[in-house]
Motif scaffolding. Structure first.
Motif: not given
Length: 351
Positions: A60-62, A84-87, A92-95
């Motif tokens: 997962f990307a921050y 966000y997951r690359p690919g 993207p989901l706010p944390m």
């Protein structure tokens, strides 16, 4: 009279020389030939993703997101950290988080803890009516919980300098780049345009933060490999390599390389190479910061580190379309995420 004319001529020549040198360093006369051997998709739902870091374990990307144009216009636009997951090309989901106060994220760093919860460190710039209209700089440390961030502490600077990026060296310790050391808006503008060496490096831990290194020209991205500290200068255009001495606050400069472009954030790949988001024409970026319709070229470099120096490969170059003002490039497996200071999307690219 003759001496006065000679003196005036020397001053004029010096000014012209300085201006030309500045224009050359800013890449004003550089020819931009866009190239990239992969494909990129725009992922919307996030604005001003200035920094990105990826957890190599989870994939997962921050994303550090802040709408800086809205902030400049209203002074009241908070930002978010997104996941966000690359690919995936998904929104993207706010944390969610429990931080109380203004949250204006800038540079971020991930600390992976083998014995406890991982942590995320975030440069935050809350507004301050007592600082001449300039935002403050501090580091927020979060514990990463299931799909949320739990705020652990705020670490404040020991002076009115401006922080840009952060790298974790432990669950509570970090280095941060000081992009501007001046205390006034005018002073900070002069630092940028005159390339004054008033930037530096700060070190922080549970006891606070203090400036430990100075004399740098707009230091920006910062990374740590467990042995050496790497710092990228924007207007200085250098990649600097430090080794701590007897303590973490004693830094010895052991290498410096001029990469010929304005460097922004630094990220590692799994082979130990540094990936750099960069600005090949900095005056166009300044123009883009004022007006989104003014496009600024985006550039991604991959730097292979070696004892005898560095090998630099230009992975990506655009004329400002589709993305203007790239600030970070983060590789993961066969993907690369590119973020920018202002754009309302990120690029998810194949490698």
């Amino acid at each position: 009279m003759k001496k006065t004319l000679i003196g005036s001529g020397l001053v004029a020549a010096a000014v012209v020389g300085f201006v030309m040198d500045t224009l050359m360093d800013a890449g004003t006369f550089r020819e931009i030939k866009p190239h990239y051997h992969g494909t990129c998709d725009a992922v919307t739902g996030v604005v001003g993703v200035e920094d990105i870091t990826i957890d190599p374990d989870s994939g997962f990307a921050y994303l550090s997101s802040h709408d800086r144009r809205a902030w400049a216009a209203t002074g009241a636009a908070d930002g978010e950290i997104y996941l966000y997951r690359p690919g995936s090309l998904a929104t993207p989901l706010p944390m969610p988080h429990d931080f109380e106060g203004q949250f204006h994220p800038h540079g971020i760093a991930l600390w992976l803890d083998a014995t406890g919860p991982d942590r995320l460190m975030v440069i935050n710039h809350p507004n301050s009516p007592d600082a001449g209209g300039m935002p403050l700089s501090q580091v927020e440390i979060f514990e990463i919980g299931p799909a949320r961030l739990n705020h652990i502490r705020t670490v404040k600077t020991d002076g009115p300098y401006s922080l840009n990026d952060v790298v974790a060296t432990g669950p509570d310790s970090f280095y941060a780049s000081i992009d501007k050391g001046s205390e006034t808006k005018l002073g900070r503008s002069l630092e940028s345009y005159l390339r004054l060496s008033r930037g530096g490096i700060a070190y922080g831990d549970a006891n606070g933060m203090r400036r430990v290194e100075g004399g740098l020209v707009y230091p920006n991205g910062i990374q740590w490999d467990g042995v050496h500290l790497y710092v990228a200068e924007t207007t200085g255009r250098r990649l600097l390599k430090y080794k701590p001495g007897d303590t973490a606050m004693d830094l010895d400069l052991v290498a410096e390389d001029n990469l010929g472009t304005a460097l922004d954030n630094l990220e590692w790949d799994t082979d130990g190479n540094l990936w750099i988001g960069a600005h090949p024409q900095t005056l166009k970026f300044v123009s883009h910061a004022k007006d989104a319709s003014n496009r600024s070229p985006s550039q991604v470099l991959r730097v292979t580190l070696a004892d005898g120096g560095v090998d630099v490969q230009e992975i990506y170059l655009s004329d400002g379309n589709p993305m203007s003002g790239s600030s970070v490039a983060t590789p993961y497996e066969r993907r690369m995420l590119i973020g920018s200071v202002f754009e309302p999307f990120i690029l998810d690219c194949s490698l």
